[in-house]
Design an enzyme around this catalytic site. Structure first.
Site, PDB file in Angstrom:
ATOM      1  N   LYS A  50       1.038  -1.034  -0.128  1.00  0.00           N
ATOM      2  CA  LYS A  50       0.216  -0.035   0.132  1.00  0.00           C
ATOM      3  C   LYS A  50       0.816   1.090   0.039  1.00  0.00           C
ATOM      4  CE  LYS A  50      -0.264  -0.262   5.020  1.00  0.00           C
ATOM      5  NZ  LYS A  50      -0.735   0.459   6.202  1.00  0.00           N
TER       6      LYS A  50
ATOM      7  N   ARG B  84      -9.671   1.195  15.102  1.00  0.00           N
ATOM      8  CA  ARG B  84      -9.487   2.007  14.079  1.00  0.00           C
ATOM      9  C   ARG B  84     -10.610   1.268  12.924  1.00  0.00           C
ATOM     10  NH1 ARG B  84      -3.479   2.020  11.461  1.00  0.00           N
ATOM     11  NH2 ARG B  84      -4.230   0.219  10.322  1.00  0.00           N
TER      12      ARG B  84
ATOM     13  N   HIS C 215      -5.463  -6.538  13.767  1.00  0.00           N
ATOM     14  CA  HIS C 215      -4.304  -5.541  13.619  1.00  0.00           C
ATOM     15  C   HIS C 215      -3.971  -5.053  14.791  1.00  0.00           C
ATOM     16  CE1 HIS C 215      -1.144  -3.576  11.267  1.00  0.00           C
ATOM     17  NE2 HIS C 215      -1.605  -2.334  11.506  1.00  0.00           N
TER      18      HIS C 215
ATOM     19  N   ARG D 121       1.282 -10.608   7.596  1.00  0.00           N
ATOM     20  CA  ARG D 121       1.400  -9.240   6.802  1.00  0.00           C
ATOM     21  C   ARG D 121       2.712  -8.257   6.813  1.00  0.00           C
ATOM     22  NH1 ARG D 121      -3.693  -8.872   9.405  1.00  0.00           N
ATOM     23  NH2 ARG D 121      -2.880  -6.929  10.360  1.00  0.00           N
TER      24      ARG D 121
ATOM     25  N   TYR E  72      15.901  30.215   4.334  1.00  0.00           N
ATOM     26  CA  TYR E  72      14.894  31.000   5.060  1.00  0.00           C
ATOM     27  C   TYR E  72      15.129  31.275   6.375  1.00  0.00           C
ATOM     28  CZ  TYR E  72      12.390  30.161   0.549  1.00  0.00           C
ATOM     29  OH  TYR E  72      11.910  30.180  -0.723  1.00  0.00           O
TER      30      TYR E  72
ATOM     31  N   CYS F  19      13.821  23.738   2.451  1.00  0.00           N
ATOM     32  CA  CYS F  19      12.811  24.533   1.439  1.00  0.00           C
ATOM     33  C   CYS F  19      12.148  23.551   0.517  1.00  0.00           C
ATOM     34  CB  CYS F  19      13.775  25.242   0.615  1.00  0.00           C
ATOM     35  SG  CYS F  19      14.882  26.518   1.441  1.00  0.00           S
TER      36      CYS F  19
ATOM     37  N   ASP G  91      12.138  22.971  -2.506  1.00  0.00           N
ATOM     38  CA  ASP G  91      13.036  22.313  -3.692  1.00  0.00           C
ATOM     39  C   ASP G  91      14.326  21.800  -3.312  1.00  0.00           C
ATOM     40  OD1 ASP G  91      10.851  23.197  -5.167  1.00  0.00           O
ATOM     41  OD2 ASP G  91      11.773  25.203  -5.176  1.00  0.00           O
TER      42      ASP G  91
HETATM   43  C1  LIG Z   1      -3.577  -3.749   8.293  1.00  0.00           C
HETATM   44  C2  LIG Z   1      -2.158  -3.583   8.085  1.00  0.00           C
HETATM   45  N1  LIG Z   1      -1.753  -4.789   8.039  1.00  0.00           N
HETATM   46  C3  LIG Z   1      -0.158  -4.890   7.973  1.00  0.00           C
HETATM   47  C4  LIG Z   1       0.504  -3.768   7.716  1.00  0.00           C
HETATM   48  C5  LIG Z   1       1.976  -3.670   7.647  1.00  0.00           C
HETATM   49  O1  LIG Z   1       2.701  -3.328   8.842  1.00  0.00           O
HETATM   50  P1  LIG Z   1       4.238  -3.099   9.044  1.00  0.00           P
HETATM   51  O2  LIG Z   1       4.878  -2.111   7.947  1.00  0.00           O
HETATM   52  O3  LIG Z   1       4.611  -2.656  10.270  1.00  0.00           O
HETATM   53  O4  LIG Z   1       4.667  -4.521   8.779  1.00  0.00           O
HETATM   54  C6  LIG Z   1      -0.003  -2.486   7.792  1.00  0.00           C
HETATM   55  C7  LIG Z   1       0.518  -1.207   7.695  1.00  0.00           C
HETATM   56  O5  LIG Z   1       0.560  -0.414   8.399  1.00  0.00           O
HETATM   57  C8  LIG Z   1      -1.473  -2.400   7.717  1.00  0.00           C
HETATM   58  O6  LIG Z   1      -2.228  -1.344   7.942  1.00  0.00           O
END
Ligand SMILES: Cc1ncc(COP(=O)(O)O)c(C=O)c1O
Length: 367
Positions: free
Chosen positions: A33, A127, A159, A215, A258, A305, A307
């Site tokens: 993602k 969440r 999670h 995951r 700046y 900055c 850029d």
């Molecule tokens: C639902 C879910 N599973 C797994 C992950 C992967 O987590 P990580 O990058 O800590 O392995 C994420 C990332 O935030 C997530 O949102």
């Protein structure tokens, strides 16, 4: 090359392979993602499949559909949909979607012919996912819809809130709530399918949380989930590199960028690095971060900055066009994403995921 992200796909595949050893009995999902945490979603997804990842995971429907449009065909889960999500398109594209509530489950059931759907239980992160009585309702609805032939429940998942803090008692709590949720689903006559709870940190520190699948996000990119959860078998995949756009010798008393938040206390050489917060470089790291130059670090001086940023090269020889490594694996003296996170007051996840704007990406090890 103005500013380029060099992404080592061989290293990424090697990281996935090394991480498998932590959870040899579980399936592995590569989480790609958010543009694969800044690394570029489609090439990383392809490399993950080549590296043997059993599943890919993304947050949004758009990400899932982009992967399918790019030709990805393997098991793919998405987990963050809002009302009006293109469930019919997702189901037709063989994307497994997640239901976090009864309304969502019904919308998914209506979106195709017996779609496969995973159920998300909120075990305490507060969440997404169904919590408490909402979970009871979701289980009842899933049992009813499955019995009617309208869906096939293919998984249950949740999670962690604090997997990066392995001794935090919330981990035991969430895992036991998850086990109870799995039992509840089974007692309602629904085979839970693939059960999963662990992210990178849990996968490496908490074997009891592996269930059927882990995951893997941050650790697959070679970055520790937290300095306290060191994963020695993986190495950073990404090197953010550019060249000096300008070099100048300035006297003591010269102020930089700046707001003149830094003033030279001696004569020195300044190098102009052509990346800034437009590229996702954190402005909060102004006057704190360092870059890699000629095998050593050079401090960022003054305000970062949009850029560009300025580094102090002291009396080191430097010419316009000389290479600069903003961050990388750390092999050649350059800082890592974690070093930038420390300087910016954030986590390494954010350093890589924020990479945006005008970077090009170069992939090494493409097959
Ligand atoms: C639902 C879910 N599973 C797994 C992950 C992967 O987590 P990580 O990058 O800590 O392995 C994420 C990332 O935030 C997530 O949102």
């Amino acid at each position: 090359m103005n500013a380029d992200l060099l992404v080592d796909l061989d290293q990424y595949r090697a990281n996935l392979a090394a991480l498998r050893a932590y959870a040899p009995d579980a399936l592995q999902m590569a989480v790609v993602k958010a543009n694969a945490y800044g690394h570029g979603m489609v090439p990383m997804a392809r490399a993950a499949r080549q590296g043997g990842a059993d599943w890919l995971g993304v947050a949004t429907p758009a990400e899932a559909l982009e992967l399918r449009a790019a030709g990805d065909r393997g098991p793919l889960l998405c987990w963050l949909a809002v009302p009006g999500a293109p469930f019919a398109e997702l189901v037709a594209a063989d994307v497994e979607v997640t239901a976090s509530g009864v309304d969502q489950l019904q919308a998914i059931a209506a979106a195709g012919d017996r779609p496969r759907v995973q159920l998300k239980v909120d075990t305490g992160l507060s969440r997404n996912g169904a919590f408490g009585p909402q979970w009871d309702e979701l289980v009842a609805a899933a049992a009813r819809l499955q019995e009617a032939g309208s869906i096939e429940v293919s998984g249950i998942w949740s999670h962690f809130a604090s997997a990066d803090d392995p001794d935090n008692p919330s981990n035991d709590h969430q895992e036991s709530v998850f086990r109870a949720a799995v039992d509840q689903l089974a007692s309602a006559g629904v085979d839970p399918g693939v059960r999963h709870l662990a992210n990178s940190a849990a996968a490496v520190t908490r074997p009891s949380s592996h269930f059927d699948l882990v995951r893997m996000g941050i650790a697959s990119y070679g970055i520790d989930p937290d300095p306290a959860v060191h994963v020695p078998e993986v190495r950073p995949v990404l090197t953010a590199r550019t060249v000096l756009a300008n070099v100048k010798r300035v006297p003591a008393g010269a102020s930089v960028s700046y707001g003149w938040r830094w003033t030279a206390d001696r004569e020195t050489t300044l190098g102009l690095v052509p990346v800034g917060y437009g590229e996702g470089i954190h402005r909060t790291a102004s006057n704190r971060a360092e870059v890699g130059f000629d095998g050593k670090r050079a401090p960022v001086r003054g305000t970062i900055c949009m850029d560009q940023l300025v580094v102090d090269l002291g009396d080191r020889p430097a010419r316009i066009g000389d290479p600069v490594t903003v961050f990388g694996p750390g092999d050649d003296g350059e800082p890592t994403a974690q070093d930038w996170a420390d300087a910016a007051g954030t986590i390494a996840y954010e350093i890589v995921t924020r990479l945006a704007g005008r970077w090009s990406r170069t992939y090494r090890g493409e097959r």
